[in-house]
Design a protein around this motif. Structure first.
Motif, PDB file in Angstrom:
ATOM      1  N   UNK A   1       0.858  -1.177   0.000  1.00 41.67           N
ATOM      2  CA  UNK A   1       0.000   0.000   0.000  1.00 41.67           C
ATOM      3  C   UNK A   1       0.895   1.229   0.000  1.00 41.67           C
ATOM      4  N   UNK A   2       0.735   2.068  -1.010  1.00 45.13           N
ATOM      5  CA  UNK A   2       1.543   3.265  -1.167  1.00 45.13           C
ATOM      6  C   UNK A   2       0.640   4.486  -1.009  1.00 45.13           C
ATOM      7  N   UNK A   3       1.040   5.421  -0.186  1.00 49.01           N
ATOM      8  CA  UNK A   3       0.295   6.658  -0.021  1.00 49.01           C
ATOM      9  C   UNK A   3      -0.739   6.638   1.081  1.00 49.01           C
ATOM     10  N   UNK A   4      -0.803   5.576   1.843  1.00 46.55           N
ATOM     11  CA  UNK A   4      -1.721   5.486   2.966  1.00 46.55           C
ATOM     12  C   UNK A   4      -1.220   4.404   3.904  1.00 46.55           C
ATOM     13  N   UNK A   5      -1.992   4.131   4.919  1.00 52.97           N
ATOM     14  CA  UNK A   5      -1.624   3.166   5.942  1.00 52.97           C
ATOM     15  C   UNK A   5      -2.509   1.939   5.797  1.00 52.97           C
ATOM     16  N   UNK A   6      -1.894   0.793   5.601  1.00 51.71           N
ATOM     17  CA  UNK A   6      -2.630  -0.455   5.415  1.00 51.71           C
ATOM     18  C   UNK A   6      -3.615  -0.720   6.549  1.00 51.71           C
ATOM     19  N   UNK A   7      -3.274  -0.320   7.761  1.00 54.19           N
ATOM     20  CA  UNK A   7      -4.101  -0.615   8.922  1.00 54.19           C
ATOM     21  C   UNK A   7      -5.453   0.090   8.890  1.00 54.19           C
ATOM     22  N   UNK A   8      -5.642   1.039   7.982  1.00 56.47           N
ATOM     23  CA  UNK A   8      -6.905   1.742   7.861  1.00 56.47           C
ATOM     24  C   UNK A   8      -7.930   0.987   7.026  1.00 56.47           C
ATOM     25  N   UNK A   9      -7.532  -0.085   6.364  1.00 60.32           N
ATOM     26  CA  UNK A   9      -8.335  -0.693   5.323  1.00 60.32           C
ATOM     27  C   UNK A   9      -8.636  -2.151   5.594  1.00 60.32           C
ATOM     28  N   UNK A  10      -9.768  -2.585   5.078  1.00 63.66           N
ATOM     29  CA  UNK A  10      -9.991  -3.993   4.832  1.00 63.66           C
ATOM     30  C   UNK A  10      -9.231  -4.341   3.547  1.00 63.66           C
TER      31      UNK A  10
ATOM     32  N   UNK B   1      -9.339  -4.577   8.771  1.00 68.94           N
ATOM     33  CA  UNK B   1      -8.425  -3.640   9.417  1.00 68.94           C
ATOM     34  C   UNK B   1      -8.091  -4.058  10.846  1.00 68.94           C
ATOM     35  N   UNK B   2      -9.000  -4.799  11.485  1.00 62.78           N
ATOM     36  CA  UNK B   2      -8.766  -5.238  12.856  1.00 62.78           C
ATOM     37  C   UNK B   2      -8.315  -6.692  12.941  1.00 62.78           C
TER      38      UNK B   2
ATOM     39  N   UNK C   1      -8.191  -2.580  -1.462  1.00 65.85           N
ATOM     40  CA  UNK C   1      -8.244  -1.913  -0.170  1.00 65.85           C
ATOM     41  C   UNK C   1      -9.512  -1.090  -0.104  1.00 65.85           C
ATOM     42  N   UNK C   2     -10.212  -1.172   1.014  1.00 64.03           N
ATOM     43  CA  UNK C   2     -11.447  -0.436   1.190  1.00 64.03           C
ATOM     44  C   UNK C   2     -11.604  -0.071   2.655  1.00 64.03           C
ATOM     45  N   UNK C   3     -11.837   1.192   2.919  1.00 62.70           N
ATOM     46  CA  UNK C   3     -12.106   1.603   4.292  1.00 62.70           C
ATOM     47  C   UNK C   3     -13.399   0.953   4.778  1.00 62.70           C
ATOM     48  N   UNK C   4     -13.433   0.510   6.021  1.00 68.80           N
ATOM     49  CA  UNK C   4     -14.653  -0.131   6.532  1.00 68.80           C
ATOM     50  C   UNK C   4     -15.839   0.808   6.625  1.00 68.80           C
ATOM     51  N   UNK C   5     -15.621   2.081   6.769  1.00 73.77           N
ATOM     52  CA  UNK C   5     -16.660   3.094   6.790  1.00 73.77           C
ATOM     53  C   UNK C   5     -16.221   4.269   5.937  1.00 73.77           C
ATOM     54  N   UNK C   6     -17.157   4.970   5.314  1.00 73.30           N
ATOM     55  CA  UNK C   6     -18.598   4.754   5.305  1.00 73.30           C
ATOM     56  C   UNK C   6     -18.988   3.586   4.404  1.00 73.30           C
ATOM     57  N   UNK C   7     -20.228   3.115   4.477  1.00 76.51           N
ATOM     58  CA  UNK C   7     -20.686   2.091   3.536  1.00 76.51           C
ATOM     59  C   UNK C   7     -20.503   2.577   2.108  1.00 76.51           C
ATOM     60  N   UNK C   8     -20.029   1.687   1.247  1.00 81.39           N
ATOM     61  CA  UNK C   8     -19.791   2.051  -0.133  1.00 81.39           C
ATOM     62  C   UNK C   8     -18.537   2.871  -0.361  1.00 81.39           C
ATOM     63  N   UNK C   9     -17.622   2.863   0.593  1.00 82.09           N
ATOM     64  CA  UNK C   9     -16.362   3.569   0.419  1.00 82.09           C
ATOM     65  C   UNK C   9     -15.649   3.089  -0.835  1.00 82.09           C
ATOM     66  N   UNK C  10     -14.889   3.976  -1.438  1.00 82.41           N
ATOM     67  CA  UNK C  10     -14.172   3.629  -2.658  1.00 82.41           C
ATOM     68  C   UNK C  10     -13.230   2.455  -2.428  1.00 82.41           C
ATOM     69  N   UNK C  11     -13.229   1.543  -3.369  1.00 87.78           N
ATOM     70  CA  UNK C  11     -12.359   0.386  -3.317  1.00 87.78           C
ATOM     71  C   UNK C  11     -11.201   0.603  -4.281  1.00 87.78           C
ATOM     72  N   UNK C  12      -9.996   0.485  -3.765  1.00 90.45           N
ATOM     73  CA  UNK C  12      -8.796   0.663  -4.563  1.00 90.45           C
ATOM     74  C   UNK C  12      -8.274  -0.688  -5.014  1.00 90.45           C
ATOM     75  N   UNK C  13      -7.724  -0.716  -6.212  1.00 91.81           N
ATOM     76  CA  UNK C  13      -7.244  -1.954  -6.818  1.00 91.81           C
ATOM     77  C   UNK C  13      -5.824  -1.796  -7.314  1.00 91.81           C
ATOM     78  N   UNK C  14      -5.058  -2.859  -7.198  1.00 85.95           N
ATOM     79  CA  UNK C  14      -3.755  -2.907  -7.824  1.00 85.95           C
ATOM     80  C   UNK C  14      -3.853  -3.339  -9.272  1.00 85.95           C
TER      81      UNK C  14
END
Length: 119
Positions: free
Chosen positions: A24-33, A53-54, A97-110
């Motif tokens: 993960x580049x440009x953010x923290x992996x621990x923030x994402x599912x 993320x947990x 990678x997708x933030x757990x909140x909000x619902x429908x958060x943008x999903x990033x792809x490699x």
């Protein structure tokens, strides 16, 4: 502007193992599912494994046992190890990678890394 970079694919033999990585580049992996997916030629992309993320994990049930999703000391990187490879494992493997909140958060792809299982 999070970016995901997969690596580790290549030509492997049936019965062997392969380890894939997603940085993960440009953010923290621990923030994402974080999840791994794969797509074989002519087939739909399918879910393979998830680490929330947990730290909770889930797998496509037929792959449970052979597939392991995990993190180690490599910074901001999630791994997928596949054991006892079969030819049906061939395909392009993507992480997301997708933030757990909000619902429908943008999903990033490699961009994906290709695994070819062949003798």
């Amino acid at each position: 502007q999070v970016r995901l970079v997969e690596s580790g694919g290549g030509l492997v033999r049936p019965g062997d193992s392969v380890s894939l990585s997603c940085k993960v580049v440009g953010s923290d992996l621990s923030l994402y599912n974080m999840a791994w997916h794969r797509q074989a030629p002519g087939k739909q992309r399918e879910f393979v494994a998830l680490m929330t993320y947990d730290g909770a994990k889930n797998y496509l049930e037929p792959l449970r046992g052979r597939f392991r999703i995990f993190t180690d000391g490599t910074e901001n990187t999630i791994h997928l190890r596949i054991d006892d490879l079969v030819t049906e494992d061939s395909g392009t493997y993507f992480c997301s990678a997708q933030r757990p909140m909000p619902p429908g958060a943008e999903q990033y792809w490699g961009q994906g890394t290709q695994v070819t299982v062949s003798s």
